[in-house]
Design an enzyme around this catalytic site. Structure first.
Site, mmCIF file in Angstrom:
data_model
loop_
_atom_site.group_PDB
_atom_site.id
_atom_site.type_symbol
_atom_site.label_atom_id
_atom_site.label_comp_id
_atom_site.label_asym_id
_atom_site.label_seq_id
_atom_site.Cartn_x
_atom_site.Cartn_y
_atom_site.Cartn_z
ATOM 1 N N HIS A 37 138.410 104.742 -36.213
ATOM 2 C CA HIS A 37 137.619 103.684 -35.555
ATOM 3 C C HIS A 37 136.167 103.674 -35.666
ATOM 4 C CE1 HIS A 37 141.605 104.046 -33.148
ATOM 5 N NE2 HIS A 37 141.619 102.556 -33.378
ATOM 6 N N GLN A 61 152.352 92.499 -29.312
ATOM 7 C CA GLN A 61 152.860 93.003 -30.605
ATOM 8 C C GLN A 61 153.806 94.467 -30.186
ATOM 9 O OE1 GLN A 61 148.356 94.154 -31.411
ATOM 10 N NE2 GLN A 61 149.089 95.913 -32.211
ATOM 11 N N GLY A 147 141.129 98.519 -40.341
ATOM 12 C CA GLY A 147 141.413 99.548 -41.411
ATOM 13 C C GLY A 147 142.401 99.390 -42.233
ATOM 14 N N GLN A 153 149.108 94.809 -42.060
ATOM 15 C CA GLN A 153 148.386 93.930 -40.978
ATOM 16 C C GLN A 153 147.129 93.184 -41.504
ATOM 17 O OE1 GLN A 153 147.600 95.486 -36.690
ATOM 18 N NE2 GLN A 153 145.467 95.887 -37.702
HETATM 19 O O1 PAF Z 1 145.308 97.579 -35.419
HETATM 20 C C1 PAF Z 1 145.143 97.504 -34.135
HETATM 21 O O2 PAF Z 1 144.554 98.466 -33.432
HETATM 22 C C2 PAF Z 1 145.683 96.416 -33.544
HETATM 23 O O3 PAF Z 1 147.059 95.912 -34.093
HETATM 24 C C3 PAF Z 1 144.689 95.122 -33.485
HETATM 25 C C4 PAF Z 1 144.171 94.736 -34.706
HETATM 26 C C5 PAF Z 1 143.491 95.686 -32.621
HETATM 27 C C6 PAF Z 1 145.476 93.902 -32.756
HETATM 28 O O4 PAF Z 1 145.629 94.279 -31.532
#
Ligand code: PAF
Length: 271
Positions: A37, A61, A147, A153
């Site tokens: 991060h 999610q 990332g 994603q």
């Molecule tokens: O990758 C993540 O941490 C999550 O899927 C995100 C993109 C912040 C969405 O909740």
């Protein structure tokens, strides 16, 4: 570094920056921040004048049987790391700010969202797309960074931004790894000492597939090494995530998900 909880405070801060001519980046996260991060924040600082980091563990999610309740949370620790990294604003909304009473709209992504993770976690990308759309429309950044660790994603988000003409650039950032190859992930905190020892085998396995090894053999090697189950190891077109066509001259990606005890790890490499 400012910390805000509401969309109106966020929009006010970003609006002032934009009025001053600043370029704004958004780094969406679910907290429990690690060096991956912080790398996203570093990349954001190189592309924008102001960097907003959102911290929101998005309930939509996660399926009911998944790890929403035990997902690691450490807002104070995260805020300290983000201040050290040079972020300008942390947006940490409550669930009711993102999903107020009566919330009844959901994005249902298809295409890149359907195979792989989509087959094993059918609810997942709908929740991701819905929240990322709301995070982007709340912050209205010039660029949002994600990332490559969550490669599918990233593909789903690019597809959504293109399909809905969201006014934002999407920037993928390479995966950060431990010295032994394990991709950094907030879920690595779940691994026992023995699981942590075995975990880098996943990266080794997908790297071998990228060099031409049969994915079934690589999956068998993971089971022999102590993985409980392999959901998939698959070779895909890096842009569409359709099955990779050898000789097509297109970029490929090996993607995998496998279980070590009760922990599900995902990883990917390009070739
Ligand atoms: O990758 C993540 O941490 C999550 O899927 C995100 C993109 C912040 C969405 O909740």
């Amino acid at each position: 570094m400012e910390i805000v909880r509401t969309i109106s405070h966020l929009r006010h801060a970003v609006g002032q920056w934009r009025a001053a001519g600043d370029r704004v980046a958004l780094v969406p996260t679910m907290g429990a921040l690690h060096a991956g991060h912080i790398g996203l924040v570093g990349a954001a600082l190189s592309m924008a004048d102001k960097v907003v980091v959102s911290i929101f563990v998005n309930p939509t999610q996660f399926a009911p049987h998944e790890d929403l309740d035990r997902y690691p949370r450490d807002e104070a620790g995260d805020v300290g790391k983000l201040a050290g990294a040079g972020a300008h604003l942390v947006w940490a909304p409550a669930v009711s700010e993102i999903y107020p009473d009566g919330f009844a709209t959901r994005i249902v992504p298809e295409g890149a969202a359907l195979p792989l993770e989509g087959a094993f976690r059918p609810h997942h990308f709908g929740g991701v797309a819905t929240v990322v759309c709301k995070l982007i429309l709340s912050a209205l950044p010039d660029v949002a960074l994600f990332g490559e660790k969550d490669f599918q994603q990233l593909a789903v988000i690019r597809q959504m931004v293109r399909d809905l003409a969201l006014p934002v650039a999407i920037q993928g950032v390479p995966t950060v790894r431990e010295d032994d190859g394990l991709a950094l992930s907030s879920r690595n905190a779940y691994l026992s000492e023995n699981d942590r020892y075995i975990a880098p085998m996943l990266y080794k396995a997908i790297s071998e597939v990228a060099r031409g090894r049969d994915p079934r053999e690589a999956a068998e090697a993971l089971i022999a090494a102590g993985f409980a189950r392999v959901d998939y190891i698959d070779v895909r077109d890096a842009e569409t995530l359709a099955p990779f066509v050898p000789g097509s001259g297109r970029p490929g990606r090996v993607l995998a998900a496998a279980w070590l005890g009760k922990t599900r790890l995902i990883d990917n490499v390009g070739f």
